[in-house]
Motif scaffolding. Structure first.
Motif, PDB file in Angstrom:
ATOM      1  N   ILE A 127      42.090 -34.637  31.725  1.00 14.17           N
ATOM      2  CA  ILE A 127      42.395 -35.811  32.539  1.00 14.17           C
ATOM      3  C   ILE A 127      41.242 -36.103  33.487  1.00 14.17           C
ATOM      4  O   ILE A 127      40.959 -35.312  34.374  1.00 14.17           O
ATOM      5  CB  ILE A 127      43.672 -35.588  33.383  1.00 14.17           C
ATOM      6  CG1 ILE A 127      44.757 -34.960  32.536  1.00 14.17           C
ATOM      7  CG2 ILE A 127      44.133 -36.882  34.022  1.00 14.17           C
ATOM      8  CD1 ILE A 127      45.495 -33.865  33.231  1.00 14.17           C
ATOM      9  N   GLU A 128      40.604 -37.244  33.285  1.00 15.23           N
ATOM     10  CA  GLU A 128      39.534 -37.675  34.177  1.00 15.23           C
ATOM     11  C   GLU A 128      38.576 -36.535  34.484  1.00 15.23           C
ATOM     12  O   GLU A 128      38.352 -36.183  35.631  1.00 15.23           O
ATOM     13  CB  GLU A 128      40.131 -38.202  35.490  1.00 15.23           C
ATOM     14  CG  GLU A 128      39.171 -39.131  36.213  1.00 15.23           C
ATOM     15  CD  GLU A 128      39.905 -40.047  37.167  1.00 15.23           C
ATOM     16  OE1 GLU A 128      39.787 -41.255  36.987  1.00 15.23           O
ATOM     17  OE2 GLU A 128      40.618 -39.553  38.051  1.00 15.23           O
ATOM     18  N   GLY A 129      38.036 -35.965  33.435  1.00 15.27           N
ATOM     19  CA  GLY A 129      37.030 -34.939  33.641  1.00 15.27           C
ATOM     20  C   GLY A 129      37.622 -33.576  33.903  1.00 15.27           C
ATOM     21  O   GLY A 129      38.779 -33.459  34.296  1.00 15.27           O
ATOM     22  N   LYS A 174      43.574 -46.903  32.273  1.00 13.27           N
ATOM     23  CA  LYS A 174      43.768 -45.853  31.275  1.00 13.27           C
ATOM     24  C   LYS A 174      44.179 -44.536  31.910  1.00 13.27           C
ATOM     25  O   LYS A 174      45.174 -43.928  31.526  1.00 13.27           O
ATOM     26  CB  LYS A 174      42.472 -45.648  30.462  1.00 13.27           C
ATOM     27  CG  LYS A 174      41.934 -46.898  29.812  1.00 13.27           C
ATOM     28  CD  LYS A 174      40.695 -46.602  28.995  1.00 13.27           C
ATOM     29  CE  LYS A 174      39.522 -46.089  29.811  1.00 13.27           C
ATOM     30  NZ  LYS A 174      38.933 -47.063  30.745  1.00 13.27           N
ATOM     31  N   THR A 175      43.405 -44.112  32.895  1.00 13.03           N
ATOM     32  CA  THR A 175      43.700 -42.823  33.515  1.00 13.03           C
ATOM     33  C   THR A 175      45.045 -42.856  34.233  1.00 13.03           C
ATOM     34  O   THR A 175      45.819 -41.890  34.177  1.00 13.03           O
ATOM     35  CB  THR A 175      42.574 -42.425  34.486  1.00 13.03           C
ATOM     36  OG1 THR A 175      41.344 -42.364  33.760  1.00 13.03           O
ATOM     37  CG2 THR A 175      42.849 -41.088  35.128  1.00 13.03           C
ATOM     38  N   THR A 176      45.336 -43.951  34.887  1.00 11.82           N
ATOM     39  CA  THR A 176      46.625 -44.066  35.577  1.00 11.82           C
ATOM     40  C   THR A 176      47.774 -43.934  34.579  1.00 11.82           C
ATOM     41  O   THR A 176      48.766 -43.245  34.835  1.00 11.82           O
ATOM     42  CB  THR A 176      46.705 -45.405  36.329  1.00 11.82           C
ATOM     43  OG1 THR A 176      45.572 -45.514  37.198  1.00 11.82           O
ATOM     44  CG2 THR A 176      47.967 -45.497  37.149  1.00 11.82           C
ATOM     45  N   LEU A 186      43.288 -36.844  25.610  1.00  9.78           N
ATOM     46  CA  LEU A 186      41.914 -36.602  26.042  1.00  9.78           C
ATOM     47  C   LEU A 186      41.366 -37.856  26.713  1.00  9.78           C
ATOM     48  O   LEU A 186      41.130 -38.870  26.068  1.00  9.78           O
ATOM     49  CB  LEU A 186      41.041 -36.219  24.840  1.00  9.78           C
ATOM     50  CG  LEU A 186      41.559 -35.050  23.992  1.00  9.78           C
ATOM     51  CD1 LEU A 186      40.672 -34.824  22.784  1.00  9.78           C
ATOM     52  CD2 LEU A 186      41.663 -33.776  24.817  1.00  9.78           C
ATOM     53  N   ASP A 187      41.182 -37.737  28.026  1.00  8.21           N
ATOM     54  CA  ASP A 187      40.698 -38.871  28.811  1.00  8.21           C
ATOM     55  C   ASP A 187      39.173 -38.781  28.878  1.00  8.21           C
ATOM     56  O   ASP A 187      38.638 -37.873  29.504  1.00  8.21           O
ATOM     57  CB  ASP A 187      41.328 -38.795  30.207  1.00  8.21           C
ATOM     58  CG  ASP A 187      41.082 -40.047  31.038  1.00  8.21           C
ATOM     59  OD1 ASP A 187      40.614 -41.042  30.472  1.00  8.21           O
ATOM     60  OD2 ASP A 187      41.363 -40.000  32.244  1.00  8.21           O
ATOM     61  N   GLU A 188      38.487 -39.703  28.231  1.00 11.49           N
ATOM     62  CA  GLU A 188      37.020 -39.739  28.225  1.00 11.49           C
ATOM     63  C   GLU A 188      36.418 -38.372  27.908  1.00 11.49           C
ATOM     64  O   GLU A 188      35.644 -37.824  28.701  1.00 11.49           O
ATOM     65  CB  GLU A 188      36.497 -40.217  29.587  1.00 11.49           C
ATOM     66  CG  GLU A 188      37.170 -41.462  30.118  1.00 11.49           C
ATOM     67  CD  GLU A 188      36.352 -42.732  29.886  1.00 11.49           C
ATOM     68  OE1 GLU A 188      35.271 -42.650  29.280  1.00 11.49           O
ATOM     69  OE2 GLU A 188      36.837 -43.813  30.279  1.00 11.49           O
ATOM     70  N   PRO A 189      36.741 -37.815  26.750  1.00  9.13           N
ATOM     71  CA  PRO A 189      36.305 -36.437  26.475  1.00  9.13           C
ATOM     72  C   PRO A 189      34.803 -36.279  26.271  1.00  9.13           C
ATOM     73  O   PRO A 189      34.304 -35.166  26.333  1.00  9.13           O
ATOM     74  CB  PRO A 189      37.049 -36.078  25.188  1.00  9.13           C
ATOM     75  CG  PRO A 189      37.309 -37.372  24.530  1.00  9.13           C
ATOM     76  CD  PRO A 189      37.499 -38.371  25.637  1.00  9.13           C
TER      77      PRO A 189
HETATM   78 MG    MG Z   1      39.539 -43.272  33.748  1.00 10.91          MG
END
Ligand code: MG
Ligand code: ADP
Lengths: 330, 286
Positions: free
Chosen positions: A102-104, A62-64, A179-182
């Motif tokens: 992005i990733e935190g 996902k993040t990639t 929103l990555d893992e918001p």
């Molecule tokens: Mg991730």
């Protein structure tokens, strides 16, 4: 297509939006790290106005994917279109309209929340310096950080850091939020607030791509979902489309078990089972509408006392698709 | 204004002075870091300590670093002494820290990904960072020079300046020469700063980038000390750093000063090109 997306098509100045141009579209997006394929031929389609839940276990890519969307990582192959323009070529035109987490969150520990946001705002050539103060204050208040605005970032709790990251994404009006893992690190109250915020943003007409491993939460706010596993996008579509991929189960309650079972079998329902103790017959619904089942049971002369259809939960579907549930696959 | 303002044009307008704001933000942030302020404080302590030591001990000419003997006669010489003392180690240390940290620090802490998605394009970011590092380098040199001048003036007074050749020039001319010396040192250190920025694009570990940058100075100084390598001495990064003594002759060899400066700037150009190429293709994975 939602009302918001249609509105986007009609009210925007400049080159008009085509209502069918999606907010994000990728074709064959692929990225390797050494021999590992982190993202493998992903065809993401995020319609305008959607709240797209981007789901997948840890390490599923996902993040990639998100990093490639935002021009941080180069793709090995494949194409990306964001807000109708090619990425990363049109990065300078597209990204001012995109807010991202992005990733935190990541900020300078020795600066206050406000100073960190100001730093990002002065870096944005499309941000009006005359309204900087008000926009920063508004973003902070929107995520409930006003009281901690003057505190150094290093003294923030995990939840406060996450909120500041969200505030940074909200410094300007955005057409798209990534929103990555918001909700990472947020308490239940904070999680609820983020959910509320995402709904609000969507109501305002923004498209939201929200990645998460918290299925239940995404199920509540998403209009669309995509399920990643091992770098591949296994399923995508509206929530109902994707959920209907998993078979619904129909349960008929009747004292006349024999007749009911026969009716179900005649309809062609699979995996029929009897439960004498509860006077129930169960089978997989497949393509058959529930009312046809009711009609068939009654026609067979059984006394129908109850009929329920249970759609699979996202979580069940998820586990059945990714096999391993939420364990890291690699 | 509703949050997702659909009446906004598809291409957002850019506001004037955007680059200036970005640059100011860079400088502002470097001046708010306690570590950087501590470095400047250490630099300012050096001319102060030399001044006090000379005041208390009255050294003879020929003792200690260059110009030390002249300080008691004219406080302006404290500027030259302090720069001579600072240029082999202290100034490169400061420049190494600030330039090595410039990109790697942001990459390591993750703030780089947020700057790039603002978006600040990579070229713009590199230019702003370069100017920011150059500003801090100039500031570091200026701190040594100004504290040296003030300390010297207070402890020893200022007067006409006796040059290396024995000629005497007015205080005004002497101050101009001091300005030339400072400017030359700034240019010389800029070559190193650019090297630090290139190294900084290679890693997400700021400490490693700082150490490598400072290592660059040590390697160059080492090579410079090996007589067998005299053929390449002329083009070493640090070889002409002390060339500012030229400003203290009655006839400054402008051609030589320009030649050396051109070498420093050539170093800067090469390193910055490498930094640019590297940053363009860099995967931001932190
Ligand atoms: Mg991730
Ligand atoms: N910079 C990197 N170098 C090597 N492997 C990486 C890198 N970034 C991610 N990966 C790998 O790619 C896969 C996908 O990671 P990621 O996109 O972060 O997953 P997710 O966000 O879904 O948890 C993981 O197996 C991870 O180990």
């Amino acid at each position: 297509m939602t009302a918001a997306a249609t509105a986007a098509a009609t009210t925007t100045q400049g080159p008009p939006y085509d209502a069918v141009v999606p907010a994000i579209r990728t074709t064959g997006l692929t990225r390797r790290f050494g021999s590992q394929v982190a993202v493998s031929a992903v065809d993401l389609l995020v319609p305008r106005g959607a709240v797209y839940g981007f789901l997948g276990p840890n390490g599923s890519g996902k993040t990639t994917t998100i990093r490639m969307l935002l021009g941080l990582l180069a793709a090995d192959s494949g194409e990306i279109e964001m807000l109708g323009q090619p990425m990363p070529d049109a990065l300078a035109q597209v990204l001012p309209r995109v807010g991202a987490l992005i990733e935190g969150p990541a900020f300078h520990p020795y600066l206050t929340g406000t100073a960190n946001l100001r730093r990002l705002d002065v870096s944005d050539a499309t941000a009006n310096p005359a309204t900087s103060k008000e926009r920063i204050a508004a973003a902070l208040s929107r995520v409930g950080l006003t009281a901690a605005a003057g505190k150094k970032y290093r003294n923030y709790s995990l939840g406060m850091k996450q909120r500041l990251g969200l505030a940074a994404a909200l410094l300007q009006p955005r057409d798209l939020l990534v929103l990555d893992e918001p909700t990472n690190g947020l308490d239940p109250q904070g999680t609820r607030e983020v959910r509320h915020l995402v709904r609000e943003l969507a109501q305002d007409g923004a498209t939201v791509l929200v990645s998460s491993h918290l299925l239940a939460e995404v199920e509540q706010i998403a209009t669309h979902i995509g399920i990643m596993s091992g770098g591949e996008l296994l399923r995508q579509g509206t929530l109902t489309e994707v959920l209907s991929d998993g078979d619904a189960v129909v349960t008929v309650t009747t004292p006349d078990l024999g007749e009911a079972l026969e009716a179900l079998l005649l309809l062609g329902l699979a995996d029929a089972t009897l439960d004498r103790e509860h006077q129930q017959v169960q089978a997989r619904l497949g393509e058959i509408p529930a009312e046809a089942v009711a009609q068939a049971v009654i026609n067979a002369g059984a006394r129908l006392r109850g009929l329920t259809v249970e759609r699979p939960h996202l979580e069940d579907l998820f586990v059945s698709l990714t096999g391993e549930g939420f364990d890291v696959l690699r | 204004m509703s949050f997702a303002d659909l009446t906004l044009p598809v291409v957002r307008p850019r506001y004037r002075g955007a680059f200036w704001r970005l640059y100011k933000g860079e400088v502002g942030i470097s001046l708010r870091r306690r570590r950087n302020l501590a470095l400047l404080a250490v630099l300012s302590a050096i001319p102060l300590m030399i001044g006090i030591a000379v005041y208390l001990s009255t050294p003879r000419a020929g003792d200690g670093p260059a110009f030390l003997g002249q300080i008691t006669g004219n406080g302006l010489f404290l500027v030259f002494t302090a720069l001579t003392v600072c240029i082999p180690v202290f100034l490169p240390l400061v420049v190494g820290v600030v330039s090595g940290d410039s990109i790697a620090g942001e990459a390591g802490s993750g703030t780089l990904r947020y700057l790039l998605t603002v978006p600040v394009t990579r070229t713009r970011l590199l230019v702003a960072k370069t100017l920011g590092v150059a500003t801090f380098t100039a500031l570091a040199v200026a701190v040594v020079a100004v504290v040296g001048l003030v300390t010297g003036a207070v402890l020893f007074g200022l007067g006409n300046v006796t040059l290396l050749s024995g000629d005497t020039v007015s205080l005004g001319t002497g101050l101009l020469r001091a300005l030339g010396v400072s400017a030359y040192v700034m240019v010389a250190l800029f070559g190193l700063a650019a090297g630090g920025m290139f190294i900084s694009t290679l890693t997400e570990n700021a400490i490693a980038a700082m150490a490598t940058t400072i290592g660059l100075v040590m390697v160059s100084a080492l090579l410079d000390a090996v007589p067998q390598l005299s053929a390449i001495h002329g083009v070493l990064l640090t070889h002409n750093w002390l060339g500012f003594g030229e400003f203290l002759r009655s006839n400054v060899d402008t051609a030589a000063v320009l030649r050396w400066s051109a070498l420093h700037l050539a170093y800067a150009a090469v390193f910055l090109s490498l930094a640019w190429a590297r940053l363009q293709s860099k995967d931001v994975t932190s």
